[in-house]
Design a protein around this motif. Structure first.
Motif, mmCIF file in Angstrom:
data_model
loop_
_atom_site.group_PDB
_atom_site.id
_atom_site.type_symbol
_atom_site.label_atom_id
_atom_site.label_comp_id
_atom_site.label_asym_id
_atom_site.label_seq_id
_atom_site.Cartn_x
_atom_site.Cartn_y
_atom_site.Cartn_z
ATOM 1 N N ALA A 34 -1.402 -11.803 -1.549
ATOM 2 C CA ALA A 34 -1.508 -11.295 -0.181
ATOM 3 C C ALA A 34 -0.151 -11.316 0.511
ATOM 4 N N SER A 35 0.614 -12.367 0.277
ATOM 5 C CA SER A 35 1.933 -12.487 0.880
ATOM 6 C C SER A 35 2.862 -11.376 0.389
ATOM 7 N N LYS A 36 2.871 -11.147 -0.921
ATOM 8 C CA LYS A 36 3.731 -10.111 -1.497
ATOM 9 C C LYS A 36 3.287 -8.728 -1.041
ATOM 10 N N LEU A 37 1.981 -8.489 -0.968
ATOM 11 C CA LEU A 37 1.459 -7.204 -0.518
ATOM 12 C C LEU A 37 1.886 -6.924 0.920
ATOM 13 N N LYS A 38 1.795 -7.906 1.795
ATOM 14 C CA LYS A 38 2.238 -7.727 3.183
ATOM 15 C C LYS A 38 3.730 -7.410 3.221
ATOM 16 N N TRP A 39 4.500 -8.088 2.392
ATOM 17 C CA TRP A 39 5.948 -7.848 2.355
ATOM 18 C C TRP A 39 6.241 -6.427 1.870
ATOM 19 N N LEU A 40 5.555 -5.986 0.807
ATOM 20 C CA LEU A 40 5.768 -4.649 0.263
ATOM 21 C C LEU A 40 5.377 -3.556 1.263
ATOM 22 N N LEU A 41 4.350 -3.806 2.037
ATOM 23 C CA LEU A 41 3.886 -2.829 3.023
ATOM 24 C C LEU A 41 4.670 -2.900 4.334
ATOM 25 N N GLY A 42 5.579 -3.865 4.423
ATOM 26 C CA GLY A 42 6.369 -4.008 5.645
ATOM 27 C C GLY A 42 5.577 -4.580 6.795
ATOM 28 N N LYS A 43 4.511 -5.279 6.499
ATOM 29 C CA LYS A 43 3.667 -5.868 7.539
ATOM 30 C C LYS A 43 4.093 -7.313 7.748
ATOM 31 N N GLN A 44 4.536 -7.594 8.943
ATOM 32 C CA GLN A 44 4.867 -8.976 9.261
ATOM 33 C C GLN A 44 3.645 -9.631 9.879
ATOM 34 N N SER A 45 3.323 -10.777 9.418
ATOM 35 C CA SER A 45 2.169 -11.491 9.935
ATOM 36 C C SER A 45 2.484 -12.062 11.309
ATOM 37 N N ALA A 46 1.664 -11.729 12.272
ATOM 38 C CA ALA A 46 1.864 -12.242 13.627
ATOM 39 C C ALA A 46 1.340 -13.667 13.752
ATOM 40 N N GLY A 47 0.621 -14.118 12.781
ATOM 41 C CA GLY A 47 0.024 -15.433 12.865
ATOM 42 C C GLY A 47 -1.343 -15.346 13.501
ATOM 43 N N ARG A 48 -1.881 -16.479 13.809
ATOM 44 C CA ARG A 48 -3.192 -16.482 14.446
ATOM 45 C C ARG A 48 -3.034 -16.814 15.919
ATOM 46 N N VAL A 49 -3.889 -16.282 16.735
ATOM 47 C CA VAL A 49 -3.829 -16.507 18.167
ATOM 48 C C VAL A 49 -4.863 -17.566 18.520
#
Length: 63
Positions: free
Chosen positions: A31-46
């Motif tokens: 999941a971490s690598k997929l987010k990186w490849l897609l250019g999606k930065q995780s905003a974290g949880r609110v």
């Protein structure tokens, strides 16, 4: 349970509150690598926080 609800509502009415972003807990490598490849930065949880005696604390223990 009704006392928990009463305490929560009372805290909302009498405390400073905010929504804060906290880092996500460790996610699996795929999941971490997929987010990186897609250019999606995780905003974290609110989370909902309230100020108690000058210290911000998570208002709800749920994640």
């Amino acid at each position: 349970m009704s006392s928990d609800i009463e305490n929560f509502v009372s805290g909302l009415l009498t405390s400073n509150i905010r929504l804060a972003t906290r880092p996500e807990k460790r996610m699996n490598k795929f999941a971490s690598k997929l987010k990186w490849l897609l250019g999606k930065q995780s905003a974290g949880r609110v989370v909902l926080e309230w100020e108690i005696n000058g210290v911000w604390q998570q208002a709800l223990p749920f994640h």
